[in-house]
Design an enzyme around this catalytic site. Structure first.
Site, PDB file in Angstrom:
ATOM      1  N   LYS A   1      14.300  44.772  47.638  1.00  0.00           N
ATOM      2  CA  LYS A   1      15.220  45.851  47.277  1.00  0.00           C
ATOM      3  C   LYS A   1      14.521  47.029  46.609  1.00  0.00           C
ATOM      4  CE  LYS A   1      19.300  42.881  46.960  1.00  0.00           C
ATOM      5  NZ  LYS A   1      18.788  41.492  46.992  1.00  0.00           N
TER       6      LYS A   1
ATOM      7  N   LYS B   1      11.912  44.572  38.853  1.00  0.00           N
ATOM      8  CA  LYS B   1      12.738  43.864  39.831  1.00  0.00           C
ATOM      9  C   LYS B   1      12.374  42.390  39.896  1.00  0.00           C
ATOM     10  CE  LYS B   1      16.015  43.819  42.794  1.00  0.00           C
ATOM     11  NZ  LYS B   1      16.277  42.452  42.274  1.00  0.00           N
TER      12      LYS B   1
ATOM     13  N   SER C   1      14.128  39.151  46.729  1.00  0.00           N
ATOM     14  CA  SER C   1      14.798  40.403  46.373  1.00  0.00           C
ATOM     15  C   SER C   1      13.870  41.498  45.869  1.00  0.00           C
ATOM     16  CB  SER C   1      15.903  40.152  45.338  1.00  0.00           C
ATOM     17  OG  SER C   1      17.048  39.623  45.970  1.00  0.00           O
TER      18      SER C   1
ATOM     19  N   SER D   1      20.942  43.105  41.762  1.00  0.00           N
ATOM     20  CA  SER D   1      20.273  42.696  43.006  1.00  0.00           C
ATOM     21  C   SER D   1      21.300  42.267  44.047  1.00  0.00           C
ATOM     22  CB  SER D   1      19.282  41.562  42.741  1.00  0.00           C
ATOM     23  OG  SER D   1      18.388  41.415  43.815  1.00  0.00           O
TER      24      SER D   1
END
Length: 311
Positions: free
Chosen positions: A105, A264, A102, A162
């Site tokens: 993203k 993140k 992820s 997420s």
């Protein structure tokens, strides 16, 4: 279907259910064939194009590299950067191919913020949810087909939760399809100097063709923070509320480690536990990347230790 896509599809058909080595070998050959064709193309042709602006796409070989290991043996990488200057303070295996999970993203958000900056979207613009987006596997926030979510809600859902259903919704609204959006993602990666990164989906869900490096993720994290500081609160938020439901941030360091203000997380079995974290203390700014952590806790402990050492 263009030449690159034919190579990819035909390569996958040849591979069938073969071993990892055969998969990489077939796709690597396809990549070399494509590279040779690009070299033979005249200057200014599509094959030689380099993505350097909105709407441009870059031709990328089917697979130019891949992680040396499969999901059973996860590689580990780390990098510590001075966020303000971009200087690298320390690193380990920073250029080794890894699966982003992820962390993907961050690029999805980067392109969404560019759309707002260009005036094609506002934070209140509604994004339509397709059936494809709604049926993405978790993590997700439960979007329903035919419903809408605003750009601001989408950005917060990506930064905090997420959410995979949101990632595909953003991709489809901006580019018409997730596939078209991933071409924009890879083109933007090249424009930002992320030479070891290739995207094939907008969420980071498992796909052996989607690869990156710790150094590339550090560069992307820095670009995201410095170009779009107005959205810093999205990454600092410890929760996000949508349709009456509260979602807790996936970044466990927020509010627990001094100075941490984003950025993140990511995890799939193929990658292990990933985290790009930023922090500020006493006028100093740091960005730490850890990829391939053996557990969520081990990853968080390593990032915390690297932050403490760097400050």
């Amino acid at each position: 279907m263009d030449f690159q896509d034919r190579l990819q599809v035909e390569g996958m058909m040849i591979m069938g259910e073969g071993s990892w080595f055969r998969r990489i070998s077939v796709l690597a050959i396809a990549g070399m064939v494509l590279a040779a064709c690009q070299t033979a193309s005249p200057p200014g042709s599509t094959a030689n194009a380099v993505g350097s602006g909105a709407g441009q796409e870059v031709a990328v070989a089917a697979v130019s590299y891949a992680p040396a290991s499969t999901g059973e043996t996860r590689g580990y990488s780390e990098l510590v950067m001075d966020l303000a200057s971009g200087d690298e303070l320390s690193s380990l295996n920073a250029d080794a191919p890894r699966f982003p999970a992820s962390l993907t993203k961050m690029m999805t958000l980067y392109l969404l913020f560019e759309e707002v900056e260009a005036g094609r979207y506002s934070l209140s613009t509604p994004l339509r949810v397709s059936a494809t987006a709604a049926r993405q596997p978790p993590a997700k926030i439960g979007l329903k087909p035919g419903s809408t979510i605003t750009v601001e809600q989408a950005a917060r859902a990506l930064a905090v939760k997420s959410a995979n259903d949101v990632a595909v919704t953003v991709a489809e609204n901006i580019a018409g399809s997730e596939h078209a959006f991933t071409r924009k993602m890879t083109s933007k990666a090249r424009a930002l100097g992320l030479t070891g990164t290739r995207y094939v989906n907008a969420s980071g869900l498992p796909d052996p063709r989607q690869v990156t490096t710790a150094r590339d993720m550090a560069r992307l994290g820095r670009a995201l923070k410095l170009r779009f500081p107005q959205y810093g609160a999205y990454f600092r938020a410890k929760s996000f509320t949508f349709n009456g439901r509260n979602f807790r941030a996936t970044n466990n360091l927020l509010g627990k480690v001094a100075g941490v203000d984003g950025l993140k997380t990511g995890h799939i079995n193929m990658s292990g536990y990933n985290l790009v974290a930023t922090a500020r203390r006493g006028g100093k700014q740091r960005l730490v990347v850890v990829m391939g952590g053996q557990s969520e806790g081990a990853r968080d402990e390593k990032v915390t230790a690297l932050l403490e050492q760097s400050f």
